[in-house]
Design a protein around this motif. Structure first.
Motif, PDB file in Angstrom:
ATOM      1  N   ASP A   1       0.851  -1.187   0.000  1.00 30.99           N
ATOM      2  CA  ASP A   1       0.000   0.000   0.000  1.00 30.99           C
ATOM      3  C   ASP A   1       0.890   1.242   0.000  1.00 30.99           C
ATOM      4  OD1 ASP A   1      -1.646   2.172   0.669  1.00 30.99           O
ATOM      5  OD2 ASP A   1      -2.980   0.925   1.883  1.00 30.99           O
ATOM      6  N   GLU A   2       0.657   2.155  -0.907  1.00 32.98           N
ATOM      7  CA  GLU A   2       1.510   3.332  -1.044  1.00 32.98           C
ATOM      8  C   GLU A   2       1.525   4.199   0.214  1.00 32.98           C
ATOM      9  OE1 GLU A   2       3.624   4.066  -3.448  1.00 32.98           O
ATOM     10  OE2 GLU A   2       3.093   2.208  -4.470  1.00 32.98           O
ATOM     11  N   THR A   3       0.469   4.123   1.018  1.00 39.06           N
ATOM     12  CA  THR A   3       0.400   4.976   2.214  1.00 39.06           C
ATOM     13  C   THR A   3       0.984   4.276   3.448  1.00 39.06           C
ATOM     14  OG1 THR A   3      -1.819   4.176   2.822  1.00 39.06           O
ATOM     15  CG2 THR A   3      -1.684   6.072   1.322  1.00 39.06           C
TER      16      THR A   3
ATOM     17  N   GLU B   1       3.975   5.965   5.149  1.00 37.88           N
ATOM     18  CA  GLU B   1       3.618   7.281   5.670  1.00 37.88           C
ATOM     19  C   GLU B   1       2.940   7.186   7.039  1.00 37.88           C
ATOM     20  OE1 GLU B   1       1.139   9.118   2.787  1.00 37.88           O
ATOM     21  OE2 GLU B   1       2.592   8.916   1.148  1.00 37.88           O
ATOM     22  N   ASN B   2       2.252   6.082   7.282  1.00 36.92           N
ATOM     23  CA  ASN B   2       1.466   5.949   8.509  1.00 36.92           C
ATOM     24  C   ASN B   2       2.173   5.162   9.613  1.00 36.92           C
ATOM     25  OD1 ASN B   2      -0.737   7.334   7.340  1.00 36.92           O
ATOM     26  ND2 ASN B   2      -1.446   5.454   6.350  1.00 36.92           N
TER      27      ASN B   2
END
Length: 376
Positions: free
Chosen positions: A177-179, A182-183
């Motif tokens: 998942d591309e996010t 970031e998380n």
């Protein structure tokens, strides 16, 4: 008189806190007037999570996970009192000690269980994860860990791969998942070795044999590590295989950097700093330390050398206790140890010695302190 006691664990017999407490009792038995302060320590390997939890007044979290060959187990990690930081030992789920000797082989093991522990900590909402990666049974470059966190690895036919050590050679691509990155919370990996991912100084050649791999299997594992490095480089346009510590824990250093954007930091230094021991030793008369074996390799160990350097800065003599002493006086001097005492007081088999470690530590510490306090 004040004696500061700072010990690592005695493998398979006494954890660091128990070892420190045993020495402290020995000191007290010899002279009730001596003040002692104890500082259980670790080097980023097994027991590190427990020690860091201790210093942050935290608590233990129990989780369902799997061992290196996929069997369901219960494991635990620590979380700080304010619940912002999780402390995880890779060895709790992916450790060599979890496997029977005949089942130890990094060709067939995975770090998936460690990934499940990290996932649990993330779901708890921690802001930071400190991961100790010593004592692993794996050589999967952290792909198993990443798979547990949602990464997918495919072969050339676009079939999803299981992510054991033997699977590195067939991985052709991966996705996530591309996010995801970031998380993530901040992740720090404690690594006291500087091995690259592959090659004669890499994970497979240096550590594969002790994890159960044959000579032929080590060659294959090394090829797999090189292959996954190339896949990552092709997909990210970045190279991570030569960062210091990439080869730690069967390539978990590499995997944590690639798949978790983790920071690799020195394990011993981190634990020593967290303990606050340097302030305590400034008015000490002696520093007692210990580990299972003191030999020519001890000088390369970051924990005991770090303790000795710190003590030398404050002119505090270091006395070491050990199960076996195989270092010359010159080697002890190079390490920074004033004197070292093996704790065995009579011939005994290994199993008996392991069972009696705390008793032997008490007796030896008591004898040493009686000598220190003896009147001329």
């Amino acid at each position: 008189m004040k004696i500061v006691i700072a010990s690592d664990s005695f493998k398979d017999s006494a954890n660091a806190l128990d070892a420190c407490q045993a020495m402290a009792i020995g000191v007290s038995n010899a002279n009730h007037d001596i003040t002692t302060e104890i500082f259980p320590l670790a080097d980023g390997g097994e027991g590190t999570a427990e020690i860091l939890t201790y210093y942050t007044c935290g608590k233990t979290i129990y989780v369902d996970t799997v061992d290196p060959i996929g069997r369901p187990i219960k494991a635990d990690y620590g979380i700080s009192e304010d619940e912002t930081t999780a402390f995880i030992d890779m060895a709790s789920a992916s450790g060599l000690q979890l496997l029977e000797p005949e089942k130890r082989n990094p060709v067939n093991t995975s770090s998936f269980g460690t990934g499940l522990m990290i996932k649990n900590a993330i779901e708890r909402g921690v802001e930071k994860i400190i991961l100790g990666i010593g004592g692993s049974a794996t050589n999967d470059a952290g792909t198993g860990m990443a798979k547990a966190l949602g990464y997918k690895f495919y072969d050339e036919n676009n079939v999803e791969v299981e992510c054991k050590g033997c699977d590195l050679n067939i991985i052709a691509s991966y996705e996530h998942d591309e996010t995801f990155l970031e998380n993530l919370p901040q992740i720090q990996v404690l690594a006291d070795v500087n091995n690259p991912l592959y090659g004669h100084l890499g994970a497979a050649f240096v550590y594969g044999k002790q994890k159960g791999a044959s000579g032929r299997e080590i060659l294959s594992l090394n090829e797999g590590l090189q292959s996954i490095a190339n896949i990552v480089s092709n997909q990210t346009n970045k190279s991570f295989e030569n960062i210091p510590g990439a080869g730690a824990a069967g390539g978990m250093g590499f995997g944590a950097k690639v798949f978790l954007n983790a920071e690799l930091i020195p394990g011993s230094e981190t634990v020593i700093e967290a303990s606050g021991i340097e302030k305590a030793i400034q008015d000490a008369d002696f520093l007692f330390t210990g580990e299972g074996s003191i030999d020519e390799q001890t000088k390369n160990g970051k924990l005991i050398s770090g303790i000795c350097k710190m003590a030398a800065k404050h002119n505090i003599p270091v006395i070491a206790f050990c199960g076996s002493l195989n270092a010359s006086m010159n080697e002890l001097k190079m390490i920074g140890i004033q004197a070292a005492f093996p704790i065995l007081n009579q011939p005994m088999d290994l199993q008996t010695a392991l069972l009696k470690t705390e008793i032997l530590l008490k007796k030896t510490a008591e004898n040493v302190v009686r000598l220190i306090c003896a009147k001329p």
